[in-house]
Write a protein that holds these residues in place. Structure first.
Motif, short mmCIF file in Angstrom:
data_model
loop_
_atom_site.label_atom_id
_atom_site.label_comp_id
_atom_site.label_asym_id
_atom_site.label_seq_id
_atom_site.Cartn_x
_atom_site.Cartn_y
_atom_site.Cartn_z
N ARG A 90 26.67 -15.81 -1.75
CA ARG A 90 25.43 -16.57 -1.91
C ARG A 90 24.54 -15.99 -3.00
NH1 ARG A 90 22.72 -17.86 3.61
NH2 ARG A 90 21.63 -19.36 2.29
N ALA A 94 23.39 -17.92 -6.36
CA ALA A 94 21.98 -18.03 -6.72
C ALA A 94 21.73 -17.51 -8.13
CB ALA A 94 21.12 -17.27 -5.71
N ARG A 99 18.57 -19.85 -9.00
CA ARG A 99 17.71 -20.05 -7.83
C ARG A 99 16.94 -18.76 -7.54
NH1 ARG A 99 22.46 -21.90 -5.59
NH2 ARG A 99 22.21 -20.52 -3.83
N TRP A 102 15.10 -18.12 -3.98
CA TRP A 102 16.04 -17.68 -2.94
C TRP A 102 16.44 -16.23 -3.20
CZ3 TRP A 102 20.74 -15.48 -2.32
CH2 TRP A 102 21.28 -15.50 -1.03
N LEU A 103 16.70 -15.91 -4.45
CA LEU A 103 17.12 -14.56 -4.81
C LEU A 103 16.04 -13.55 -4.45
CD1 LEU A 103 19.58 -13.22 -6.07
CD2 LEU A 103 18.48 -13.45 -8.29
N ARG A 105 13.82 -13.68 -2.08
CA ARG A 105 13.85 -13.46 -0.62
C ARG A 105 15.08 -12.67 -0.21
NH1 ARG A 105 12.67 -18.70 -0.95
NH2 ARG A 105 14.64 -19.36 -0.03
N ALA A 106 16.23 -12.99 -0.82
CA ALA A 106 17.48 -12.33 -0.47
C ALA A 106 17.43 -10.84 -0.74
CB ALA A 106 18.64 -12.96 -1.24
N SER A 109 16.06 -8.91 2.09
CA SER A 109 16.69 -9.13 3.39
C SER A 109 17.30 -7.84 3.95
CB SER A 109 17.80 -10.18 3.26
OG SER A 109 18.88 -9.64 2.52
#
Length: 120
Positions: A90, A94, A99, A102-103, A105-106, A109
């Motif tokens: 993922r 991204a 993206r 999203w990256l 936030r990732a 994580s």
């Protein structure tokens, strides 16, 4: 932002001030900044593009590459991180698709942070 014609009657809704907008209007917004503008009803928005600042893009891509390297290092050790394989796919998707939200936030994580700890 591109309008169907030169916007007439443009007004900044926060200040009430009249604006002389061109048909193609560029503006820079800060993080979480919002601008509200009213134009005549016969004027339509025909195009829009948002471009993040290059330093932010570079920082996210660099951190993503570091995290992917940490995942490879963690994978080669005995300390496997559950969900790491799917997460790596993922992240790569991204990165390729740009993206960045999203990256961002990732990268904060649990999986990403844990891989960086295991690789250290």
């Amino acid at each position: 932002m591109t309008f169907s014609g030169k916007p007439t009657g443009a007004r900044d809704l926060a200040t009430g001030l009249a604006l002389g907008l061109p048909q193609r209007w560029g503006l820079v917004l800060g993080p979480y900044e919002l601008r509200a503008v009213a134009v005549a009803p016969d004027v339509q928005i025909t195009g829009f593009a948002a471009t993040p600042p290059e330093p932010i893009v570079t920082q996210l891509r660099t951190e993503a590459e570091r995290t992917l390297a940490a995942m490879a290092k963690a994978r080669s050790s005995a300390n496997r991180n559950p969900g790491m394989d799917e997460f790596e796919l993922r992240m790569r998707d991204a990165l390729a698709a740009g993206r960045l939200a999203w990256l961002r936030r990732a990268l904060t994580s649990y999986v990403a942070r844990r891989c960086r700890v295991l690789a250290a």
